[in-house]
Design a protein around this motif. Structure first.
Motif, PDB file in Angstrom:
ATOM      1  N   GLN A  72      -6.863 -81.192 -91.123  1.00 19.06           N
ATOM      2  CA  GLN A  72      -7.460 -80.823 -90.262  1.00 19.06           C
ATOM      3  C   GLN A  72      -8.733 -81.980 -90.210  1.00 19.06           C
ATOM      4  O   GLN A  72      -9.320 -82.648 -89.304  1.00 19.06           O
ATOM      5  CB  GLN A  72      -8.637 -79.411 -89.847  1.00 19.06           C
ATOM      6  CG  GLN A  72      -9.119 -78.884 -88.556  1.00 19.06           C
ATOM      7  CD  GLN A  72      -8.679 -79.613 -87.319  1.00 19.06           C
ATOM      8  OE1 GLN A  72      -7.307 -79.443 -87.101  1.00 19.06           O
ATOM      9  NE2 GLN A  72      -8.795 -80.126 -86.525  1.00 19.06           N
ATOM     10  N   LYS A  73      -9.282 -82.340 -90.833  1.00 18.00           N
ATOM     11  CA  LYS A  73     -10.544 -83.211 -91.632  1.00 18.00           C
ATOM     12  C   LYS A  73      -9.678 -84.567 -91.078  1.00 18.00           C
ATOM     13  O   LYS A  73     -10.509 -85.691 -90.622  1.00 18.00           O
ATOM     14  CB  LYS A  73     -10.555 -83.337 -93.149  1.00 18.00           C
ATOM     15  CG  LYS A  73     -11.584 -82.131 -93.750  1.00 18.00           C
ATOM     16  CD  LYS A  73     -11.775 -82.155 -94.980  1.00 18.00           C
ATOM     17  CE  LYS A  73     -12.674 -80.513 -95.149  1.00 18.00           C
ATOM     18  NZ  LYS A  73     -13.035 -80.499 -97.014  1.00 18.00           N
ATOM     19  N   ILE A  74      -8.527 -85.206 -91.663  1.00 15.75           N
ATOM     20  CA  ILE A  74      -8.194 -85.725 -90.889  1.00 15.75           C
ATOM     21  C   ILE A  74      -7.645 -86.874 -89.453  1.00 15.75           C
ATOM     22  O   ILE A  74      -8.483 -87.237 -88.844  1.00 15.75           O
ATOM     23  CB  ILE A  74      -6.755 -86.586 -91.392  1.00 15.75           C
ATOM     24  CG1 ILE A  74      -6.809 -86.424 -93.286  1.00 15.75           C
ATOM     25  CG2 ILE A  74      -6.111 -87.919 -90.886  1.00 15.75           C
ATOM     26  CD1 ILE A  74      -5.553 -86.317 -93.800  1.00 15.75           C
ATOM     27  N   PHE A  75      -8.149 -85.545 -89.140  1.00 12.97           N
ATOM     28  CA  PHE A  75      -7.498 -85.538 -87.357  1.00 12.97           C
ATOM     29  C   PHE A  75      -8.794 -85.856 -86.822  1.00 12.97           C
ATOM     30  O   PHE A  75      -8.861 -86.366 -86.137  1.00 12.97           O
ATOM     31  CB  PHE A  75      -7.055 -84.085 -86.618  1.00 12.97           C
ATOM     32  CG  PHE A  75      -5.637 -84.484 -87.125  1.00 12.97           C
ATOM     33  CD1 PHE A  75      -4.871 -85.342 -87.099  1.00 12.97           C
ATOM     34  CD2 PHE A  75      -4.614 -83.112 -87.513  1.00 12.97           C
ATOM     35  CE1 PHE A  75      -3.269 -85.788 -87.504  1.00 12.97           C
ATOM     36  CE2 PHE A  75      -3.451 -82.437 -88.073  1.00 12.97           C
ATOM     37  CZ  PHE A  75      -2.726 -84.136 -87.787  1.00 12.97           C
ATOM     38  N   ASP A  76      -9.913 -84.562 -87.443  1.00  7.06           N
ATOM     39  CA  ASP A  76     -11.167 -84.547 -86.968  1.00  7.06           C
ATOM     40  C   ASP A  76     -11.783 -86.440 -86.768  1.00  7.06           C
ATOM     41  O   ASP A  76     -12.734 -86.771 -86.199  1.00  7.06           O
ATOM     42  CB  ASP A  76     -11.888 -83.989 -87.996  1.00  7.06           C
ATOM     43  CG  ASP A  76     -11.915 -82.258 -87.111  1.00  7.06           C
ATOM     44  OD1 ASP A  76     -11.055 -81.667 -86.112  1.00  7.06           O
ATOM     45  OD2 ASP A  76     -11.983 -81.063 -88.139  1.00  7.06           O
ATOM     46  N   HIS A  77     -11.144 -87.038 -88.369  1.00  7.44           N
ATOM     47  CA  HIS A  77     -12.403 -87.917 -88.475  1.00  7.44           C
ATOM     48  C   HIS A  77     -10.975 -89.234 -87.723  1.00  7.44           C
ATOM     49  O   HIS A  77     -11.473 -90.964 -88.249  1.00  7.44           O
ATOM     50  CB  HIS A  77     -12.721 -88.666 -89.915  1.00  7.44           C
ATOM     51  CG  HIS A  77     -13.879 -87.333 -90.670  1.00  7.44           C
ATOM     52  ND1 HIS A  77     -13.141 -85.918 -90.175  1.00  7.44           N
ATOM     53  CD2 HIS A  77     -15.209 -87.558 -90.490  1.00  7.44           C
ATOM     54  CE1 HIS A  77     -14.323 -85.406 -90.929  1.00  7.44           C
ATOM     55  NE2 HIS A  77     -15.360 -86.438 -90.414  1.00  7.44           N
ATOM     56  N   ALA A  78     -10.365 -89.257 -87.208  1.00  8.48           N
ATOM     57  CA  ALA A  78      -9.411 -90.130 -86.567  1.00  8.48           C
ATOM     58  C   ALA A  78      -9.427 -90.878 -85.507  1.00  8.48           C
ATOM     59  O   ALA A  78     -10.711 -90.340 -85.022  1.00  8.48           O
ATOM     60  CB  ALA A  78      -8.170 -89.551 -86.065  1.00  8.48           C
ATOM     61  N   SER A  79      -9.196 -92.215 -85.261  1.00  8.45           N
ATOM     62  CA  SER A  79      -9.778 -93.107 -84.299  1.00  8.45           C
ATOM     63  C   SER A  79      -8.503 -92.824 -83.295  1.00  8.45           C
ATOM     64  O   SER A  79      -7.440 -93.384 -83.716  1.00  8.45           O
ATOM     65  CB  SER A  79     -10.610 -94.579 -84.904  1.00  8.45           C
ATOM     66  OG  SER A  79      -9.195 -95.219 -85.470  1.00  8.45           O
ATOM     67  N   TYR A  80      -9.087 -93.514 -82.168  1.00  6.15           N
ATOM     68  CA  TYR A  80      -7.873 -93.659 -81.754  1.00  6.15           C
ATOM     69  C   TYR A  80      -8.098 -94.829 -80.769  1.00  6.15           C
ATOM     70  O   TYR A  80      -8.609 -95.225 -80.242  1.00  6.15           O
ATOM     71  CB  TYR A  80      -8.287 -92.531 -80.314  1.00  6.15           C
ATOM     72  CG  TYR A  80      -7.884 -91.519 -80.955  1.00  6.15           C
ATOM     73  CD1 TYR A  80      -6.470 -90.332 -80.911  1.00  6.15           C
ATOM     74  CD2 TYR A  80      -9.345 -90.631 -80.736  1.00  6.15           C
ATOM     75  CE1 TYR A  80      -7.158 -89.371 -80.900  1.00  6.15           C
ATOM     76  CE2 TYR A  80      -9.543 -89.380 -81.664  1.00  6.15           C
ATOM     77  CZ  TYR A  80      -7.546 -88.632 -81.655  1.00  6.15           C
ATOM     78  OH  TYR A  80      -7.862 -87.377 -82.117  1.00  6.15           O
ATOM     79  N   PRO A  81      -7.000 -95.991 -81.310  1.00  2.00           N
ATOM     80  CA  PRO A  81      -7.866 -97.159 -80.830  1.00  2.00           C
ATOM     81  C   PRO A  81      -6.910 -98.068 -79.470  1.00  2.00           C
ATOM     82  O   PRO A  81      -7.029 -98.842 -79.335  1.00  2.00           O
ATOM     83  CB  PRO A  81      -7.013 -98.578 -82.065  1.00  2.00           C
ATOM     84  CG  PRO A  81      -5.677 -96.922 -83.325  1.00  2.00           C
ATOM     85  CD  PRO A  81      -6.619 -95.979 -82.633  1.00  2.00           C
ATOM     86  N   PHE A  82      -5.662 -97.348 -78.838  1.00  2.00           N
ATOM     87  CA  PHE A  82      -4.530 -97.405 -78.128  1.00  2.00           C
ATOM     88  C   PHE A  82      -6.216 -96.909 -76.217  1.00  2.00           C
ATOM     89  O   PHE A  82      -5.611 -96.996 -75.377  1.00  2.00           O
ATOM     90  CB  PHE A  82      -3.673 -96.841 -77.914  1.00  2.00           C
ATOM     91  CG  PHE A  82      -3.398 -97.375 -79.661  1.00  2.00           C
ATOM     92  CD1 PHE A  82      -3.244 -98.718 -78.885  1.00  2.00           C
ATOM     93  CD2 PHE A  82      -2.668 -96.639 -80.367  1.00  2.00           C
ATOM     94  CE1 PHE A  82      -2.478 -99.384 -80.507  1.00  2.00           C
ATOM     95  CE2 PHE A  82      -2.334 -97.001 -81.374  1.00  2.00           C
ATOM     96  CZ  PHE A  82      -1.494 -99.103 -81.610  1.00  2.00           C
TER      97      PHE A  82
END
Length: 482
Positions: A72-82
């Protein structure tokens, strides 16, 4: 010869031979090396191993929860480059509140282009991204038509963390901006529509609906608030939050697919949905188109029920009693028998169809010289009540009790009414030029249907709690059966 099926015998023999051939694994012989505990067993279940201490199961659950929290922490701090960040747009005002999101008027900071931002509500989502939003994006990608709203892109934004909530990503659908919705225009008595305006907008609406149905898509929320008009005077169908693809069986003997009947705003809901039908098709959208057409004449929704039973009563009073004589398949509806057997039935009998008569006396539109043909209360202003027999015939067909007697959108688009003078124009741009400010149901009526029809003078009941800002409008339901 064994009586067991061949496949079962083969499975049994192969399993036995596999067991015989498999070598035995040596057990650990070091006393100071405890056996390792597996979180996930070979059969996919949590299977603690190694002697089984009393807390081994609990430790496994703690480890699994910790792994999920890490993900969940990975998803929360994920970026969406597209996809772009919503900060590229400047929000100007809120213009709508739908079933699954809020709508804002915004301006692109780079180009200055006006857009509509639809915020996808995710506060109550427990299973990730809403399936309704996924459907909406997927369908609008393939629905490129002048009479259907245009999806520009999908944006994301990070919400600020507070003491009670953590960072979450919010998504926005970016649409081409339209200056008005039909409900807002009809709510304003200063907006004067002529017959050619009404006919042109109905032509656009039926054409857009025909594109939907030819693409095997049900809108499932046809109402005036979901019909937009651009500055150029082109009508566009919008809000596909309840829309879904449908399957059309070529063989009528095959069972029809079942969908949820908890769709369509109550005032625009057809009788088959009110009676519990789940094997419906495109004719539920055709009924909504008929309600919108009548609303163009009357300037307010024609059937404003509080409950599903009341809505059925209003339909019977206007379109005639619901019984096997006018609708042979009504007895197959799940709720028909129970409702018909009630003492104070929501399906009153002996009611004649009076749709033409009532709508004819409520028709309000401007003549060629700009003078109104009837006053706001439907009374005569001259010796001749405005009459349009072809329009009334089309309305009669669109609002037929029996779904099989309603025309398809393709048939309605070719109705003779659209080929008689005054013929529909390419757009209603001349009408848009007379309206200086945007007209939306949310901004004009301060909420769904407020200030229109029966709600205008009705105070809030004492026992009713105030509506939350993200509440679902009356008569709408979350789609939970797919």
């Amino acid at each position: 010869m064994s009586s067991q099926p061949y496949t079962a015998g083969l499975h049994q023999s192969s399993t036995q031979s596999h067991r015989q051939a498999a070598p035995k694994r040596p057990l650990p012989n070091r006393a100071d090396e405890p056996p390792k505990r597996a979180l996930i067993g070979q059969n996919g279940q949590n299977t603690p191993s190694g002697g089984g201490t009393p807390n081994s199961t609990g430790n496994a659950e703690v480890d699994v929860k910790q792994q999920l929290l890490n993900y969940q922490k990975i998803f929360d701090h994920a970026s969406y480059p597209f996809i772009n960040d919503v900060s590229a747009y400047e929000k100007l005002s809120k213009i709508g509140q739908g079933t699954f999101g809020e709508v804002f008027k915004a301006r692109c900071k780079t180009t200055g282009r006006m857009v509509a931002l639809k915020k996808i509500l995710m506060e109550n989502e427990k299973e990730g991204f809403p399936i309704t939003a996924l459907r909406e994006v997927k369908m609008l990608e393939q629905l490129k038509h002048q009479n259907i709203t245009d999806l520009i892109e999908v944006c994301s934004a990070k919400t600020g963390s507070t003491s009670t909530s953590k960072d979450r990503t919010t998504f926005y659908l970016v649409f081409a901006f339209c200056e008005h919705d039909l409900a807002g225009l009809l709510s304003n008595p200063k907006v004067r529509m002529s017959l050619v305006h009404i006919k042109t907008m109905m032509k656009h609406l039926i054409t857009g609906l025909n594109k939907l149905h030819r693409s095997k898509i049900l809108h499932r929320d046809m109402k005036a608030a979901n019909v937009l008009i651009s500055k150029e005077g082109v009508l566009k169908l919008a809000d596909f939050g309840l829309a879904r693809p449908f399957v059309q069986r070529e063989n009528p003997n095959h069972p029809r697919p079942l969908y949820t009947n908890r769709v369509v705003t109550l005032w625009y809901r057809p009788p088959e949905l009110l009676l519990g039908d789940r094997a419906y098709g495109t004719k539920i959208d055709v009924w909504g188109a008929g309600c919108i057409m009548a609303e163009m004449w009357t300037r307010q929704p024609i059937m404003q029920g509080d409950t599903e039973q009341k809505q059925l009563t209003l339909i019977s009073a206007l379109c005639g009693s619901i019984n096997p004589e006018v609708w042979p398949n009504c007895v197959k509806m799940p709720l028909y028998s129970a409702m018909a057997a009630e003492p104070n039935s929501a399906l009153p009998q002996g009611k004649g169809r009076c749709l033409k008569l009532k709508i004819r006396h409520l028709m309000k539109f401007d003549s060629a010289d700009g003078k109104p043909q009837s006053d706001p209360y439907g009374k005569k202003t001259n010796d001749q009540v405005p009459s349009d027999d072809d329009a009334m015939n089309l309305l009669e067909n669109l609002l037929a009790i029996d779904p099989d007697r309603r025309p398809t959108a393709d048939e309605a688009e070719d109705d003779i009414w659209f080929y008689k003078d005054p013929v529909p124009r390419a757009n209603v741009g001349d009408l848009m030029d007379t309206i200086p400010t945007s007209q939306f149901e949310y901004t004009v009526g301060k909420g769904a249907h407020a200030g229109r029809g029966r709600h205008h003078n009705n105070p809030q009941r004492p026992h009713q709690a105030p509506r939350q800002s993200n509440a679902i409008p009356a008569g709408q339901y979350r789609d939970t059966i797919f």
